[in-house]
Motif scaffolding. Sequence first.
Motif, PDB file in Angstrom:
ATOM      1  N   SER A  37      44.906  43.983  47.881  1.00 17.33           N
ATOM      2  CA  SER A  37      45.368  44.161  46.767  1.00 17.33           C
ATOM      3  C   SER A  37      45.796  45.271  45.718  1.00 17.33           C
ATOM      4  CB  SER A  37      43.673  43.499  45.539  1.00 17.33           C
ATOM      5  OG  SER A  37      43.746  43.759  44.323  1.00 17.33           O
ATOM      6  N   ALA A  42      45.866  45.342  42.991  1.00 12.83           N
ATOM      7  CA  ALA A  42      44.885  45.621  41.776  1.00 12.83           C
ATOM      8  C   ALA A  42      43.914  46.926  41.898  1.00 12.83           C
ATOM      9  CB  ALA A  42      44.109  44.316  40.894  1.00 12.83           C
ATOM     10  N   LEU A  81      44.600  46.379  33.465  1.00  7.58           N
ATOM     11  CA  LEU A  81      44.253  44.736  34.161  1.00  7.58           C
ATOM     12  C   LEU A  81      43.430  43.673  33.932  1.00  7.58           C
ATOM     13  CD1 LEU A  81      42.664  46.927  36.915  1.00  7.58           C
ATOM     14  CD2 LEU A  81      44.734  45.513  37.483  1.00  7.58           C
ATOM     15  N   ASP A  82      43.082  44.243  31.734  1.00  2.67           N
ATOM     16  CA  ASP A  82      42.459  43.030  31.375  1.00  2.67           C
ATOM     17  C   ASP A  82      43.720  41.734  30.726  1.00  2.67           C
ATOM     18  OD1 ASP A  82      40.188  43.693  31.729  1.00  2.67           O
ATOM     19  OD2 ASP A  82      39.472  45.045  30.529  1.00  2.67           O
ATOM     20  N   ASP A 134      44.924  40.310  33.672  1.00  4.97           N
ATOM     21  CA  ASP A 134      43.760  38.711  33.975  1.00  4.97           C
ATOM     22  C   ASP A 134      44.654  37.534  32.599  1.00  4.97           C
ATOM     23  OD1 ASP A 134      42.154  37.109  35.077  1.00  4.97           O
ATOM     24  OD2 ASP A 134      40.894  38.591  33.210  1.00  4.97           O
ATOM     25  N   ALA A 135      44.153  38.442  31.290  1.00  9.12           N
ATOM     26  CA  ALA A 135      44.131  37.190  29.975  1.00  9.12           C
ATOM     27  C   ALA A 135      44.898  36.750  29.562  1.00  9.12           C
ATOM     28  CB  ALA A 135      44.013  38.432  28.948  1.00  9.12           C
ATOM     29  N   GLY A 159      47.723  36.118  32.464  1.00 10.62           N
ATOM     30  CA  GLY A 159      47.702  35.534  33.710  1.00 10.62           C
ATOM     31  C   GLY A 159      49.310  35.934  34.512  1.00 10.62           C
ATOM     32  N   PRO A 160      48.698  35.720  35.923  1.00 10.25           N
ATOM     33  CA  PRO A 160      49.370  36.801  36.727  1.00 10.25           C
ATOM     34  C   PRO A 160      51.389  36.869  36.485  1.00 10.25           C
ATOM     35  CG  PRO A 160      48.198  36.124  37.992  1.00 10.25           C
ATOM     36  CD  PRO A 160      47.886  35.667  36.505  1.00 10.25           C
ATOM     37  N   ALA A 174      51.858  40.614  36.601  1.00 11.38           N
ATOM     38  CA  ALA A 174      51.507  41.228  37.768  1.00 11.38           C
ATOM     39  C   ALA A 174      51.958  42.273  38.830  1.00 11.38           C
ATOM     40  CB  ALA A 174      50.794  39.902  38.710  1.00 11.38           C
TER      41      ALA A 174
END
Length: 256
Positions: free
Chosen positions: A8, A10, A97-98, A101-102, A104-105, A119
């Motif tokens: 990952s 992330a 990262l937030d 996530d919010a 969308g990758p 991403a």
Amino acid sequence: MSESSAASPAAALVTENDLLAELLAGADLTLEVPTCPGWTLQQLLRHTGRGHRWAAQMVASGATEALDPRDVAGGKPPADDPATGAQWLRDGAGELLDAVDAAGPDAPVWTFTGPKPAAWWIRRRLHEATVHRADAAIALGVPFEIDPAVAADGVSEWLGLLAARPAGDEPPLADGASLHLHATDDGLGHDGEWMIRGEGGRVVWEHGHGKGDAAVRGRAADLLQGTLRRIPADDDRLQVLGDAGVWTTWLARTGF
């Protein structure tokens, strides 16, 4: 990490960023960084933490052009306090990262290489933190240890950035010239070898084994530091075979 890797990006970003934060938390931030001439550890901290927030804010806004770094909210670390500065650095990676996530990758966003999925920035910031951790380790005189798979992916990510550049007057490799990089760590397989060629003034590359005009062998950690000019071209940790001039010219012409 690489698109074929199960690891990952992330998680790797959090790990690498935390390791950098740990180095800086107990350091004299006025110390100069030899591999970033003119910088102190404080400037390295600010550059890395602001960069995380810069990427996060572009992702959050769906930016179609670069955000001026001077406009980054929260872009300065707490003054003269290594411990709180280290936490500020950690928080910056969390903001990115937030944001991904919010949004969308796969949400499109501006990058150095044109619009990419959000991403993309996680991998970019992972390797920014990785290389600046090497800078901090060199400044502090401590070993730079890194997971070989992360280091190898750092080499691949850097080659991807170079391959996206338009043709220039001084290409890193002459047309038809080739450079082979070979990581000697066990277990990397296909991801630990790179064949790089010059074509039409640009860089093209692929994973694989082959004979280049020059070949450079070493641990993935040392290849990463070598390709990013953190250690000298003739460092004992690197074995250079064939035409060494191909390697030194490549390094001279691949600044960021």
